[in-house]
Enzyme design. Structure first.
Site, PDB file in Angstrom:
ATOM      1  N   SER A   1      -4.193 -37.573  23.251  1.00 15.41           N
ATOM      2  CA  SER A   1      -5.477 -36.997  23.626  1.00 15.41           C
ATOM      3  C   SER A   1      -6.555 -37.489  22.662  1.00 15.41           C
ATOM      4  O   SER A   1      -6.792 -38.691  22.550  1.00 15.41           O
ATOM      5  CB  SER A   1      -5.376 -35.475  23.668  1.00 15.41           C
ATOM      6  OG  SER A   1      -6.482 -34.918  24.326  1.00 15.41           O
TER       7      SER A   1
ATOM      8  N   ASP B   1      -4.175 -35.269  35.114  1.00 14.19           N
ATOM      9  CA  ASP B   1      -4.753 -34.798  33.859  1.00 14.19           C
ATOM     10  C   ASP B   1      -6.199 -34.356  34.075  1.00 14.19           C
ATOM     11  O   ASP B   1      -7.025 -35.118  34.579  1.00 14.19           O
ATOM     12  CB  ASP B   1      -4.703 -35.925  32.826  1.00 14.19           C
ATOM     13  CG  ASP B   1      -4.938 -35.438  31.407  1.00 14.19           C
ATOM     14  OD1 ASP B   1      -5.627 -34.415  31.243  1.00 14.19           O
ATOM     15  OD2 ASP B   1      -4.439 -36.074  30.477  1.00 14.19           O
TER      16      ASP B   1
ATOM     17  N   HIS C   1      -2.157 -33.177  31.692  1.00  6.73           N
ATOM     18  CA  HIS C   1      -2.399 -33.514  30.292  1.00  6.73           C
ATOM     19  C   HIS C   1      -1.186 -33.243  29.413  1.00  6.73           C
ATOM     20  O   HIS C   1      -0.936 -33.966  28.450  1.00  6.73           O
ATOM     21  CB  HIS C   1      -3.591 -32.700  29.783  1.00  6.73           C
ATOM     22  CG  HIS C   1      -4.157 -33.189  28.498  1.00  6.73           C
ATOM     23  ND1 HIS C   1      -4.786 -34.411  28.371  1.00  6.73           N
ATOM     24  CD2 HIS C   1      -4.202 -32.634  27.255  1.00  6.73           C
ATOM     25  CE1 HIS C   1      -5.189 -34.573  27.127  1.00  6.73           C
ATOM     26  NE2 HIS C   1      -4.855 -33.509  26.424  1.00  6.73           N
TER      27      HIS C   1
END
Length: 686
Positions: free
Chosen positions: A538, A623, A658
């Site tokens: 991320s 995501d 995610h």
């Protein structure tokens, strides 16, 4: 790994971004077309290429998966906690992926009542997540949220625990969490914006009524803020909170009066952060008011809540970051960070007792855990280190005695925590700061520069990655890897200023800190560039992406998971989830100063014709936090421009978001893929 099959070559379509008179060419902008056949086709080609390039490690992946799985106690259960007359337990059954949520009335010897069986609920779903389980005050109802896509768009439902039936009501596009008023009939919940997924509206639902007619209680119209609702631990007040990176605001309502109106606690002031809890006739406030950079605790009467009434209870200290506060009937407990290490401080309301729970490790993590009961002398906390499996400990604040309720079992007859070494070293940054690094490795390895080393960091949002035990990490340590956790700027490991020094127009400190840590570990002979690896996910994927542009020669391989790499384009697109709420973290590129600075480090914008390390890039098609097209575009541009023969592998989980695959074992398969990539580069075949 040797090149074999031809890697996919993405088509190029000319597209130009223009901002502040500056033009950015983006030949892969077309990949943003979600569900477009050309986009799906490209992602599938990349997945096929990954499969071909790693087929020789298929058995290794399976073996690693089975090895990591074998260390996990499959029929495990959480330490029970008591709330409102019931003991709550989350348990797993052997061979099953999902948790089973249960409770027992009054006594742990009572008959088990299954609230939710995730395994039954997940049948037929490629992805499943249940969240936000909330029990009504009379214990008869449970609200919960379900996501079957991975995009964090939860459908809120309610289960009647008396007859074990789920009510027909379904409320879509929520955060999954909800809060009961004390009448057992009124439920407050948060809805998201359909496009941006920003949590922006609080609704009130009455059981049995049409959710289409639910009352809008509050709408947060500032696009840089999110909103949420909860109940104080005292069960006295319902609280609506709104927050941005730098600012918070709360409204309160007597939980016995759900039809009433929420009253402002203290109106937002830019830069003023505070959180509130209630005890007797006062509120307790953790805040940065009065330039308290590392936060302090203040108090105010329940009938005079604005900031001009707040009084210091625990004054600000320059070297102590106050991270959290837990309130009990006779004590309050502070979570403090001193020189990077977490301390748990216990104080009695009458000021007769004030002490720290003792810990004796060079690098560890200790934090308060599930403490839902108010009238108790027990504070529950968790303790772990890089060599010590996580423990759940009950500490008696009156007698100062502790009881280890559970230590994580590692089902490996060869595991002995005494066989591993953990330590903390300090790396000099180029501007003179000293960067802490937590290290762990197996005893007996020679520190001669030949060891493979995996360095991890995050470094954003003030989020501190604490050193903790990982049974999966043993798979690397037992094969000679050193693991390094770099506590770089952008997190709060060394206090709030550590965060402030790694954001906005100081963001590059995060990247150079990571690089300087790598150089220091190489200088100390923990590893060498031929055996150095980096991993981040991320915002940590942004870190990895920036680092390989700035110092690719230091790393033999990197793993970038769901990486945020197209910073400028994303931050200019306020239709994308999270964008507007993050201006205080990254800056607003509509301002030329921030635009220019972002562009100077954005990984996608700075790919160039240089030699890059071997790379594994992963993403989830659904995501909602880092859109799949960011890593897809980045990989395509890397393939186009890089001058080396190293490999780039790109894999998209077409069923996940995610957080990757759902289920405890499916996620282990993803870890096995990552580890197989590293081991293969090291020539380790089993």
């Amino acid at each position: 790994m040797k090149e074999g099959p031809i890697p996919p070559i993405a088509k190029k379509e000319s597209y130009t971004h223009t901002m502040h008179g500056d033009q950015r060419e983006d030949d892969y902008f077309w990949m943003r077309k979600r569900d477009d056949s050309a986009v799906i086709g490209y992602l599938e080609k990349e997945n096929a290429y990954y499969d071909k390039m790693t087929s020789h490690t298929d058995q290794l992946k399976k073996d690693l998966f089975e090895e990591m799985k074998s260390r996990i106690k499959e029929d495990d259960a959480s330490v029970p906690y008591k709330y409102n007359g019931y003991w709550y337990i989350t348990r797993y059954e052997k061979g099953k992926d999902y948790p089973i949520y249960t409770r027992k009335k009054d006594s742990l010897t009572a008959e088990e009542e299954i609230l939710f069986d995730g395994n039954e609920m997940a049948k037929g779903q490629s992805y499943f997540n249940i969240t936000g389980i909330s029990i009504s005050p009379d214990n008869s109802m449970a609200s919960f949220g379900i996501d079957t896509v991975g995009r964090r768009k939860y459908t809120l439902q309610v289960k009647n625990l008396k007859n074990n039936e789920i009510l027909p009501t379904k409320i879509a596009l929520t955060t999954g969490g909800s809060t009961w008023a004390n009448d057992n009939k009124t439920l407050f919940y948060t809805r998201k914006d359909e496009q941006t997924l920003r949590s922006n509206k609080i609704y009130k639902h009455r059981l049995g009524e049409d959710p289409e007619k639910d009352q809008l209680v509050f709408e947060e119209k500032d696009e840089t803020f999110n909103t949420y609702v909860y109940k104080t631990k005292s069960r006295k007040y319902l609280v609506i909170g709104t927050s941005s990176t730098l600012t918070t605001e709360y409204q309160i309502l007597d939980a016995d009066q759900p039809q009433g109106d929420f009253n402002m606690f203290h109106p937002r002031e830019r830069g003023l952060e505070y959180s509130i809890d209630h005890y007797k006739d006062a509120f307790y406030i953790l805040t940065n008011k009065d330039d308290a950079v590392n936060f302090k605790v203040m108090t105010t009467p329940v009938n005079a809540t604005t900031a001009d009434n707040w009084k210091d209870l625990v004054p600000h200290r320059d070297k102590v970051l106050v991270e959290d506060m837990e309130i009990f009937k006779d004590y309050y407990v502070l979570s403090e960070r001193i020189n990077g290490l977490l301390k748990i401080r216990v104080r009695s309301w009458d000021d007769k007792e004030d002490f720290y729970i003792p810990f004796d490790n060079e690098t560890y993590t200790a934090y308060t855990s599930t403490n839902v009961e108010f009238d108790t002398s027990i504070v529950r906390y968790r303790y772990t280190s890089l060599t010590t499996p996580a423990s759940v400990i009950d500490f008696n604040m009156k007698t100062q005695e502790k009881e280890v309720k559970k230590e994580q079992e590692v089902l490996d007859p060869n595991f002995d925590k005494e066989n591993y070494i953990s330590k903390r070293v300090w790396a000099p940054a180029r501007d003179g700061k000293m960067i802490p690094i937590s290290l762990v490795y197996k005893k007996g390895i020679m520190l001669d520069g030949t060891n493979p080393l995996l360095q991890y960091a995050y470094g954003s949002y003030g989020y501190t990655v604490n050193p903790g035990f990982s049974s999966t990490r043993l798979t690397l340590l037992d094969r000679g890897f050193v693991f390094a956790l770099a506590h770089i700027r952008g997190g709060e490991y060394l206090g709030r200023e550590w965060y402030e020094d790694g954001k906005l127009l100081k963001k590059k400190n995060t990247f150079t800190d990571f690089i300087d840590c790598s150089k220091h570990l190489i200088d100390l002979k923990y590893t060498s560039p031929e055996h150095m690896y980096a991993v981040g996910g991320s915002a940590g994927g942004l870190l990895v992406g920036a680092v390989v542009n700035m110092a690719p020669e230091l790393y033999n391989g990197v793993i970038a998971a769901v990486p945020f790499v197209d910073v400028v384009s994303t931050m200019l697109d306020d239709s994308i989830p999270l964008t507007t709420g993050e201006y205080d973290e990254w800056g607003n590129p509509n301002d030329k100063e921030y635009y220019d600075y972002m562009k100077s480090y954005s990984p996608y914008d700075n790919v160039s014709a240089i030699s890059y390390p071997n790379m594994l890039v992963t993403t989830g098609y659904h995501d909602s936090q880092v859109q799949y097209w960011e890593p897809a575009k980045w990989v395509a541009k890397l393939r186009e421009l890089k001058t080396d023969d190293n490999i780039i592998l790109f894999h998209t989980n077409m069923d996940a978001g995610h957080s990757g695959a759902s289920g405890r074992f499916e996620s282990l398969k993803e870890t096995a893929k990552d580890y197989a990539f590293l081991l293969d580069l090291e020539g380790i075949t089993k």
